[in-house]
Design a protein around this motif. Structure first.
Motif, PDB file in Angstrom:
ATOM      1  N   MET A 190       0.834  -1.195   0.000  1.00  0.00           N
ATOM      2  CA  MET A 190       0.000   0.000   0.000  1.00  0.00           C
ATOM      3  C   MET A 190       0.868   1.244   0.000  1.00  0.00           C
ATOM      4  N   ALA A 191       1.932   1.203  -0.782  1.00  0.00           N
ATOM      5  CA  ALA A 191       2.886   2.311  -0.806  1.00  0.00           C
ATOM      6  C   ALA A 191       2.395   3.432  -1.711  1.00  0.00           C
ATOM      7  N   LEU A 192       1.227   3.979  -1.372  1.00  0.00           N
ATOM      8  CA  LEU A 192       0.668   5.101  -2.109  1.00  0.00           C
ATOM      9  C   LEU A 192       0.455   6.253  -1.149  1.00  0.00           C
ATOM     10  N   ASN A 193       0.573   7.475  -1.680  1.00  0.00           N
ATOM     11  CA  ASN A 193       0.217   8.651  -0.913  1.00  0.00           C
ATOM     12  C   ASN A 193      -0.427   9.633  -1.867  1.00  0.00           C
ATOM     13  N   GLU A 194      -0.715  10.837  -1.375  1.00  0.00           N
ATOM     14  CA  GLU A 194      -1.412  11.812  -2.204  1.00  0.00           C
ATOM     15  C   GLU A 194      -0.625  12.136  -3.467  1.00  0.00           C
ATOM     16  N   GLN A 195       0.682  12.339  -3.336  1.00  0.00           N
ATOM     17  CA  GLN A 195       1.494  12.705  -4.487  1.00  0.00           C
ATOM     18  C   GLN A 195       1.527  11.586  -5.532  1.00  0.00           C
ATOM     19  N   LYS A 196       1.732  10.338  -5.064  1.00  0.00           N
ATOM     20  CA  LYS A 196       1.805   9.220  -5.998  1.00  0.00           C
ATOM     21  C   LYS A 196       0.457   8.980  -6.677  1.00  0.00           C
ATOM     22  N   LEU A 197      -0.638   9.150  -5.929  1.00  0.00           N
ATOM     23  CA  LEU A 197      -1.944   8.951  -6.518  1.00  0.00           C
ATOM     24  C   LEU A 197      -2.228  10.020  -7.567  1.00  0.00           C
ATOM     25  N   GLN A 198      -1.824  11.259  -7.291  1.00  0.00           N
ATOM     26  CA  GLN A 198      -2.000  12.318  -8.278  1.00  0.00           C
ATOM     27  C   GLN A 198      -1.204  12.039  -9.540  1.00  0.00           C
ATOM     28  N   GLU A 199      -0.036  11.402  -9.401  1.00  0.00           N
ATOM     29  CA  GLU A 199       0.752  11.025 -10.571  1.00  0.00           C
ATOM     30  C   GLU A 199       0.008  10.005 -11.425  1.00  0.00           C
ATOM     31  N   GLN A 200      -0.713   9.079 -10.749  1.00  0.00           N
ATOM     32  CA  GLN A 200      -1.467   8.078 -11.493  1.00  0.00           C
ATOM     33  C   GLN A 200      -2.601   8.709 -12.295  1.00  0.00           C
ATOM     34  N   PHE A 201      -3.146   9.824 -11.798  1.00  0.00           N
ATOM     35  CA  PHE A 201      -4.274  10.484 -12.448  1.00  0.00           C
ATOM     36  C   PHE A 201      -3.841  11.766 -13.154  1.00  0.00           C
ATOM     37  N   SER A 202      -2.580  11.846 -13.553  1.00  0.00           N
ATOM     38  CA  SER A 202      -2.052  13.035 -14.211  1.00  0.00           C
ATOM     39  C   SER A 202      -2.525  13.110 -15.652  1.00  0.00           C
ATOM     40  N   LEU A 203      -2.329  14.288 -16.256  1.00  0.00           N
ATOM     41  CA  LEU A 203      -2.720  14.491 -17.646  1.00  0.00           C
ATOM     42  C   LEU A 203      -1.966  13.538 -18.562  1.00  0.00           C
ATOM     43  N   ARG A 204      -0.705  13.261 -18.239  1.00  0.00           N
ATOM     44  CA  ARG A 204       0.088  12.339 -19.056  1.00  0.00           C
ATOM     45  C   ARG A 204      -0.525  10.943 -19.075  1.00  0.00           C
ATOM     46  N   LYS A 205      -1.060  10.508 -17.912  1.00  0.00           N
ATOM     47  CA  LYS A 205      -1.676   9.187 -17.839  1.00  0.00           C
ATOM     48  C   LYS A 205      -2.927   9.112 -18.702  1.00  0.00           C
ATOM     49  N   VAL A 206      -3.582  10.256 -18.935  1.00  0.00           N
ATOM     50  CA  VAL A 206      -4.768  10.278 -19.791  1.00  0.00           C
ATOM     51  C   VAL A 206      -4.368  10.337 -21.259  1.00  0.00           C
ATOM     52  N   LEU A 207      -3.420  11.217 -21.569  1.00  0.00           N
ATOM     53  CA  LEU A 207      -3.081  11.478 -22.964  1.00  0.00           C
ATOM     54  C   LEU A 207      -2.329  10.328 -23.625  1.00  0.00           C
ATOM     55  N   LEU A 208      -1.407   9.688 -22.888  1.00  0.00           N
ATOM     56  CA  LEU A 208      -0.582   8.647 -23.496  1.00  0.00           C
ATOM     57  C   LEU A 208      -1.413   7.506 -24.085  1.00  0.00           C
ATOM     58  N   PRO A 209      -2.294   6.857 -23.296  1.00  0.00           N
ATOM     59  CA  PRO A 209      -3.085   5.769 -23.890  1.00  0.00           C
ATOM     60  C   PRO A 209      -4.074   6.256 -24.940  1.00  0.00           C
ATOM     61  N   MET A 210      -4.628   7.480 -24.751  1.00  0.00           N
ATOM     62  CA  MET A 210      -5.567   8.005 -25.733  1.00  0.00           C
ATOM     63  C   MET A 210      -4.876   8.214 -27.077  1.00  0.00           C
ATOM     64  N   LEU A 211      -3.695   8.821 -27.059  1.00  0.00           N
ATOM     65  CA  LEU A 211      -2.966   9.076 -28.305  1.00  0.00           C
ATOM     66  C   LEU A 211      -2.539   7.776 -28.972  1.00  0.00           C
ATOM     67  N   LEU A 212      -2.123   6.804 -28.154  1.00  0.00           N
ATOM     68  CA  LEU A 212      -1.695   5.521 -28.705  1.00  0.00           C
ATOM     69  C   LEU A 212      -2.860   4.805 -29.379  1.00  0.00           C
ATOM     70  N   GLY A 213      -3.975   4.700 -28.658  1.00  0.00           N
ATOM     71  CA  GLY A 213      -5.142   4.004 -29.213  1.00  0.00           C
ATOM     72  C   GLY A 213      -5.735   4.725 -30.408  1.00  0.00           C
ATOM     73  N   LEU A 214      -5.915   6.044 -30.292  1.00  0.00           N
ATOM     74  CA  LEU A 214      -6.497   6.803 -31.397  1.00  0.00           C
ATOM     75  C   LEU A 214      -5.557   6.839 -32.602  1.00  0.00           C
ATOM     76  N   GLY A 215      -4.241   6.814 -32.341  1.00  0.00           N
ATOM     77  CA  GLY A 215      -3.290   6.771 -33.448  1.00  0.00           C
ATOM     78  C   GLY A 215      -3.443   5.498 -34.265  1.00  0.00           C
ATOM     79  N   ILE A 216      -3.633   4.367 -33.573  1.00  0.00           N
ATOM     80  CA  ILE A 216      -3.843   3.094 -34.269  1.00  0.00           C
ATOM     81  C   ILE A 216      -5.137   3.141 -35.082  1.00  0.00           C
ATOM     82  N   VAL A 217      -6.209   3.675 -34.471  1.00  0.00           N
ATOM     83  CA  VAL A 217      -7.494   3.765 -35.171  1.00  0.00           C
ATOM     84  C   VAL A 217      -7.374   4.671 -36.396  1.00  0.00           C
TER      85      VAL A 217
END
Length: 358
Positions: A1-28
């Motif tokens: 359970m090695a999570l804290n506020e900072q690490k959780l915010q990193e998981q929900f960062s803009l980069r975490k949204v954009l990277l998979p979206m760009l990868l998937g939409l690029g393939i499509v």
């Protein structure tokens, strides 16, 4: 359970949204570039409103089932609003993290931040994982009886080598999931100490030594979770089990409903699509990209292209919009308000615990 506020915010960062979206939409986008025909837009205009509405209804049933289940397994410790937030963030974590990692650690941390004790949080996440795996174990023999060898795409669609690989991966995955599901059930409900000793003994083996810490933590978490779950009554398990069946049946049925909006399907074809989705999800689980982005788009035609012909790419985009990109967006919208609430509560609680010194 090695999570804290900072690490959780990193998981929900803009980069975490954009990277998979760009990868998937690029393939499509590439698939559209290679296969686009003007007639595809005409097919979109002729989509059945009834089946599109059924698709959205099945999607709602799936999400409501998740919300109901998490509220049920937490013994109503969460409100409906809290349950919705946890599920949307859990889905986001599953979409933003590689499929082989999943979002269970994030989910347990979120439950803990909702003031559910750590031991109970671990137990509740393990219950959902165990039931999800048991659904897979039970459903596979059923669909195999109904569709037989057609559950794997034909060799002329994917090639003989890939077909053989998919068959092997399916058999191995089913065996591993079955062993894992029953081992977890045995550990959680019958004899957690014996399973803990087994995991600790395995952690000392040469080729498993690199995962020693993970196995050690898993053994302790199983023991903690078992203490919370062995006192639960039949009603608790019935609610959790039935909601799990609704959730996963809806999850596997969405593709058939969406495809039926664009082409006629009989009952046997719906069952075949449902069964193919079992194999499709195994392929996605083995992906190392966030949420199987890219892999899901590439693999889709091999599994479902026989029903769609030239407009497969359009359906890939619609399917991923409903079952993937939607949850990236929802997680990004829900997270700021949820984080503000739970972390401000933690800071207030910490401030109140400080004794002023004269």
């Amino acid at each position: 359970m090695a999570l804290n506020e900072q690490k959780l915010q990193e998981q929900f960062s803009l980069r975490k949204v954009l990277l998979p979206m760009l990868l998937g939409l690029g393939i499509v986008a590439y698939m559209l570039y290679r296969n686009y025909e003007p007639a595809q837009l005409q097919i979109l205009r002729q989509a059945s409103p009834l089946w599109l509405a059924i698709t959205l209804l099945v999607l709602f049933i799936r999400d409501f089932g998740y919300v109901y289940r998490i509220r049920s397994v937490t013994d109503q410790a969460l409100s409906w609003r809290q349950s919705f937030s946890v599920i949307m963030l859990w889905e986001f974590a599953s979409c933003a993290l590689p499929s082989v990692v999943g979002g269970s650690t994030v989910a347990a941390f979120m439950l803990m931040k909702e003031r559910i004790p750590l031991g109970k949080s671990i137990a509740q996440v393990m219950v959902t994982a165990m039931l999800d795996n048991l659904y897979f174990v039970v459903s596979v023999p059923v669909v195999l009886v109904m569709v037989g060898h057609r559950v794997v795409p034909a060799a002329d669609a994917v090639g003989e080598a890939i077909q053989a690989g998919l068959t092997t991966a399916f058999a191995v995955s089913y065996l591993l999931v079955t062993v894992y599901a029953f081992l977890m059930a045995y550990a959680l409900l019958l004899n957690p100490r014996a399973v803990k000793r087994l995991l600790l003994r395995l952690s000392r083996s040469g080729w498993l030594r690199r995962w020693r810490l993970i196995l050690f933590n898993q053994a302790n978490e199983l023991l903690i979770a078992s203490q919370h779950l062995r006192r639960k009554g039949a009603g608790y398990w019935w609610r959790a089990g039935i909601s799990t069946a609704f959730v996963w049946t809806a999850r596997y049925a969405i593709i058939g409903c969406l495809i039926a909006a664009f082409t006629h399907l009989d009952l046997q074809e719906h069952i075949l699509l449902f069964s193919r989705n079992l194999i499709y999800k195994i392929v996605l689980m083995m992906s190392v990209t966030p949420g199987a982005a890219g892999v899901a788009e590439i693999a889709f035609p091999a599994f479902f292209g026989m029903f769609l012909g030239g407009f497969t790419t359009i359906i890939v985009l619609l399917y991923r919009l409903l079952t993937y990109y939607l949850y990236l967006l929802m997680g990004a919208l829900v997270f700021p308000r949820w984080a503000s609430r739970v972390f401000s509560q933690s800071r207030t609680k910490a401030d109140q615990a400080v004794v002023p010194v004269d």
